[in-house]
Design a protein around this motif. Structure first.
Motif, PDB file in Angstrom:
ATOM      1  N   LYS B 246       0.813  -1.219   0.000  1.00 37.35           N
ATOM      2  CA  LYS B 246       0.000   0.000   0.000  1.00 37.35           C
ATOM      3  C   LYS B 246       0.846   1.268   0.000  1.00 37.35           C
ATOM      4  CE  LYS B 246      -3.776  -2.423   0.430  1.00 37.35           C
ATOM      5  NZ  LYS B 246      -4.156  -2.997  -0.846  1.00 37.35           N
ATOM      6  N   ALA B 249       0.765   3.137  -3.179  1.00 33.56           N
ATOM      7  CA  ALA B 249      -0.507   3.819  -3.404  1.00 33.56           C
ATOM      8  C   ALA B 249      -0.568   5.100  -2.586  1.00 33.56           C
ATOM      9  CB  ALA B 249      -1.659   2.905  -3.018  1.00 33.56           C
ATOM     10  N   ARG B 250      -0.053   5.023  -1.352  1.00 33.02           N
ATOM     11  CA  ARG B 250      -0.092   6.197  -0.478  1.00 33.02           C
ATOM     12  C   ARG B 250       0.762   7.318  -1.045  1.00 33.02           C
ATOM     13  NH1 ARG B 250       0.853   3.048   4.668  1.00 33.02           N
ATOM     14  NH2 ARG B 250      -1.086   1.890   4.586  1.00 33.02           N
ATOM     15  N   ASP B 253      -0.960   8.789  -4.139  1.00 36.51           N
ATOM     16  CA  ASP B 253      -2.119   9.593  -3.775  1.00 36.51           C
ATOM     17  C   ASP B 253      -1.715  10.937  -3.201  1.00 36.51           C
ATOM     18  OD1 ASP B 253      -3.730   7.725  -4.742  1.00 36.51           O
ATOM     19  OD2 ASP B 253      -4.875   7.361  -2.914  1.00 36.51           O
TER      20      ASP B 253
END
Lengths: 143, 496
Positions: B246, B249-250, B253
């Motif tokens: 993740k 993705a963090r 984002d």
């Protein structure tokens, strides 16, 4: 009404020292409120998966701070026959400590410090540093 | 189909076979979804009329909530109404930011270029109008998304059309209809996530990377390189959605809002550099909207193009956004409705308009032969020669974050259809990764045709349900407005 002292702890040695300092210096029927603030901002960008599980994560963070940080300190204070309460909240640490001090009409806020370098403080800020700028009651920073 | 395509890649190693097979699939779905009627020589796809009608109807039905609610929406996002007990939960800002990073993608950069290529500068006018009106559609669907979300046994939250269609309509005694619409929506959502949310993104990300690495003769020039690019992108997406890393993705984002601001700044620099030409560009946009020269279908043709690309970009009425918005912490669903109306505003009225002005003002659209993101890139290059490289990075990030967001939407739809089955989830994600490669290996017109068809199909079951549930939204809105008027709901700073 007993005197209320808010102690900000963060799970570090410094936090524990702040609690012990408060314990040594309270007089009479005082109440020590031990507060752990989970650093959290409503303006971060998160993934959809993180959002979907946020409530669960919040509960887990609260429980873990309560059992591993706040409860042991409360037990120590109880051993010294002091009246103490524990709180775990989310938000900006310095702001939340001030809010709680106002809510509980505290006369004093006690926090520890990590002794971080100037560069680190500049980049990430420091809770005692922020606190002394915004607090409405005297703040003691325990080294 | 997917397996056949994969085999084709293995045996032949060329993207031609992918392209041919995908063209056949794409033509078929387009014929079905974009069933059109001819008016004055203009082909009008009924599904676009469906979306336009919804946006106009909801703006009237909610008495211009898109205008009236704007200030309150900003207040909610700023946290003016967030009490201390809500700290640590998903804020309105966070729900909006998550939804926006899924929405802001290549539709804003490449989609706008497509609109201007087909419809001329006038398409911009209709796109902006579509953006403003569709704020009301988003308001309605996102209110429902929160109202009928489900809290799962593990405490996590599931929301979106699957839930308001099934649970909301069940409340009205229409159990079977609700279930059918929810299933149809979930199926279309899965396909939509493979098209516009995926293939289109990798296709245009590759196009821009190819432009900055020396064009057709450069590093990414050949068809084999296209596949290789797709595979690399698929690996990155796969690491996040299947591998569960993740952290990537963090990071993305967090970079997306920054890139969006950077992109808008670059647009403003280009506009500043051509300051004197701004009135003329506006003139072209307005004139082109009502008296388009040489555009198939005249005014109606331009209008349809503008609305179509706006809907593709801001996703209002499609039902994707309610999935992202529904995790917010609130006990008043309508608050997230307010907040969500900012999404088409940011996406279409601000970012798409910026792209359009840049393309129109630099005259880049008059050049024949450039399409999609390359057209946008060329427009920037005329003022900021180094910008295409930065745009390539931005495009890659936008593509990546949009793909992650859509893979989430698709996975939620899959979970709904297959009862949270882990196997179905993995199969879906594998197919999703395959479509990243397909998108990179196919040509733009085929990809955009397929993407459009699948994304627009979602609006059919979604809006039927939203219409049937409009009275629920209206009631929520009325009660909320009454509470604001009577002082039950006030800013935290004004609470006693």
């Amino acid at each position: 009404m007993p005197e209320v002292i808010v102690v900000g702890v963060d799970g570090s040695e410094a936090g524990a020292r702040a609690a012990h300092f408060a314990a040594q210096h309270v007089q009479g029927p005082s109440l020590v409120v031990v507060v752990y603030v989970v650093p959290w901002s409503p303006y971060t960008v998160q993934t959809a998966e993180e959002n979907e599980r946020r409530s669960v994560a919040k509960q887990r963070e609260t429980d873990s701070a309560q059992t591993s940080i706040v409860d042991p300190l409360l037990a120590e204070l109880a051993d010294k026959d002091l009246k103490a309460e524990g709180l775990v909240r989310h938000g900006h640490p310095a702001e939340v400590l001030c809010e709680i001090a106002t809510e509980r009409s505290a006369s004093h806020i006690v926090v520890g410090r990590r002794g971080q370098s100037r560069v680190r403080s500049l980049l990430f800020g420091s809770t005692p540093g922020n606190l002394i700028q915004i607090a409405t009651v005297p703040v003691t920073v325990v080294p | 189909m997917g397996a056949a395509l994969l085999l084709a890649v293995q045996e032949d190693g060329s993207s031609n076979i992918i392209n041919e097979n995908f063209t056949r699939l794409s033509t078929f779905v387009q014929d079905v979804i974009f069933f059109s009627v001819k008016v004055n020589g203009a082909k009008i796809p009924l599904v676009v009329v469906w979306l336009i009608f919804a946006a106009v109807f909801m703006t009237v039905y909610f008495r211009a909530v898109n205008v009236r609610g704007f200030r309150h929406a900003i207040g909610l996002v700023k946290g003016d109404y967030t009490g201390p007990d809500e700290e640590g939960e998903v804020s309105h800002f966070q729900a909006l930011a998550t939804a926006v990073s899924g929405t802001v993608g290549l539709g804003n950069i490449a989609g706008v270029a497509v609109a201007i290529t087909i419809g001329g500068p006038g398409a911009t006018f209709w796109m902006i109008l579509a953006g403003l009106l569709s704020m009301s559609t988003k308001f309605a669907e996102c209110t429902l998304g929160v109202k009928y979300r489900r809290v799962n046994a593990d405490g996590s939250i599931s929301g979106g059309p699957m839930y308001y269609l099934s649970r909301g309509l069940a409340e009205q005694g229409k159990v079977r209809l609700g279930r059918v619409l929810a299933v149809v929506f979930a199926v279309f959502c899965i396909f939509g996530s493979l098209g516009g949310g995926n293939a289109f993104q990798s296709n245009q990300a590759l196009a821009q990377m190819r432009t900055v690495t020396g064009g057709d003769d450069g590093l990414l020039g050949g068809s084999g390189a296209g596949i290789a690019f797709g595979v690399v992108l698929a690996i990155f997406v796969g690491v996040v959605i299947i591998g569960g890393i993740k952290r990537i993705a963090r990071v993305t984002d967090k970079l997306v809002p920054f890139m969006a601001v950077f992109y808008v700044t670059a647009c403003l620099i280009v506009l500043g550099g051509n300051f004197g030409a701004i009135p003329e560009a506006f003139g072209l946009i307005v004139e082109g909207a009502f008296t388009p020269d040489g555009i198939t279908g005249g005014v109606i043709g331009v209008l349809i193009t503008g609305f179509q690309r706006a809907a593709f970009s801001n996703e209002a009425g499609l039902g994707s956004a309610p999935i992202a918005h529904s995790a917010v912490q609130t006990n008043r669903p309508v608050t997230e409705g307010y907040v969500s109306l900012l999404e088409p505003f940011i996406d279409t009225v601000v970012i798409c308009t910026m792209t359009a002005l840049t393309i129109v003002i630099t005259g880049a659209y008059t050049e024949v032969g450039t399409e999609g993101v390359q057209l946008t890139s060329q427009a920037f290059e005329s003022v900021l020669p180094w910008f295409p490289n930065v745009l390539a990075v931005a495009v890659l990030l936008f593509a990546f974050s949009t793909q992650l967001a859509w893979s989430y939407y698709g996975a939620k739809a899959t979970a709904y259809l297959f009862n949270e089955s882990k196997t179905a989830d993995t199969v879906y994600k594998a197919i999703f990764l395959l479509f990243i490669v397909i998108g990179a290996a196919s040509s733009l017109d085929v990809v955009i045709g397929f993407s459009d068809a699948m994304i627009f199909a979602m609006s059919i079951p979604n809006l039927i349900g939203v219409y049937l549930l409009l009275r629920v939204v209206k009631r929520e809105l009325r009660e909320y407005e009454q509470d604001r008027a009577s002082g039950v709901i006030v800013k935290v700073s004004e609470r006693v």
